[in-house]
Design an enzyme around this catalytic site. Structure first.
Site, PDB file in Angstrom:
ATOM      1  N   GLY A  98       0.798  -1.222   0.000  1.00  0.00           N
ATOM      2  CA  GLY A  98       0.000   0.000   0.000  1.00  0.00           C
ATOM      3  C   GLY A  98       0.828   1.267   0.000  1.00  0.00           C
ATOM      4  O   GLY A  98       0.634   2.159  -0.814  1.00  0.00           O
ATOM      5  N   ASP A  99       1.759   1.376   0.926  1.00  0.00           N
ATOM      6  CA  ASP A  99       2.604   2.559   1.003  1.00  0.00           C
ATOM      7  C   ASP A  99       4.084   2.187   1.064  1.00  0.00           C
ATOM      8  O   ASP A  99       4.912   2.936   1.525  1.00  0.00           O
ATOM      9  CB  ASP A  99       2.223   3.424   2.200  1.00  0.00           C
ATOM     10  CG  ASP A  99       2.317   2.681   3.529  1.00  0.00           C
ATOM     11  OD1 ASP A  99       2.675   1.484   3.533  1.00  0.00           O
ATOM     12  OD2 ASP A  99       2.041   3.304   4.566  1.00  0.00           O
ATOM     13  N   GLU A 100       4.398   0.999   0.554  1.00  0.00           N
ATOM     14  CA  GLU A 100       5.764   0.490   0.611  1.00  0.00           C
ATOM     15  C   GLU A 100       6.358   0.367  -0.790  1.00  0.00           C
ATOM     16  O   GLU A 100       5.730  -0.171  -1.704  1.00  0.00           O
ATOM     17  CB  GLU A 100       5.787  -0.874   1.287  1.00  0.00           C
ATOM     18  CG  GLU A 100       5.290  -0.826   2.713  1.00  0.00           C
ATOM     19  CD  GLU A 100       5.057  -2.205   3.300  1.00  0.00           C
ATOM     20  OE1 GLU A 100       5.095  -3.200   2.548  1.00  0.00           O
ATOM     21  OE2 GLU A 100       4.817  -2.285   4.508  1.00  0.00           O
TER      22      GLU A 100
END
Length: 111
Positions: A98-100
């Site tokens: 997701g935010d990696e």
């Protein structure tokens, strides 16, 4: 929506491969493509003695933008990804969650 993408992919050679190896939202390589790239980097390093660096990048709340504001925020997410890739010049950048993000930078680094 997926069936439309699938139909378009089947009508254009190479698009199935692209969709299988890239994140739809950011258009960056995905975890599958990263695994292949990382394996190639490891094999190249073993064969030639070259070096590379792996960078783990976690952008706080990146996934929440899309979750909270819906698909209209997708352009902002894509722009953030584009800027990340631009800032990491010379790196292979992939979205793995997701935010990696993971960046692979070829070359020797002093340690």
């Amino acid at each position: 929506m997926r069936s439309v993408r699938r139909h378009r992919a089947q009508s254009r050679p190479g698009e199935i491969s692209y969709l299988a190896s890239h994140d739809v939202l950011t258009e960056l390589p995905n975890r599958t493509a990263l695994d292949e790239h990382l394996l190639a980097a490891v094999e190249r390093a073993e064969r030639t003695g070259s070096r590379f660096a792996v960078m783990c990048i976690d952008l706080d709340h990146f996934k929440e933008i899309n979750d909270r504001f819906g698909h209209a925020s997708g352009d902002a997410v894509r722009e953030t990804s584009r800027r990340l890739q631009e800032a990491a010049q010379g790196c292979y950048v992939a979205r793995v969650g997701g935010d990696e993000f993971i960046g692979i930078r070829p070359g020797a680094f002093a340690g």
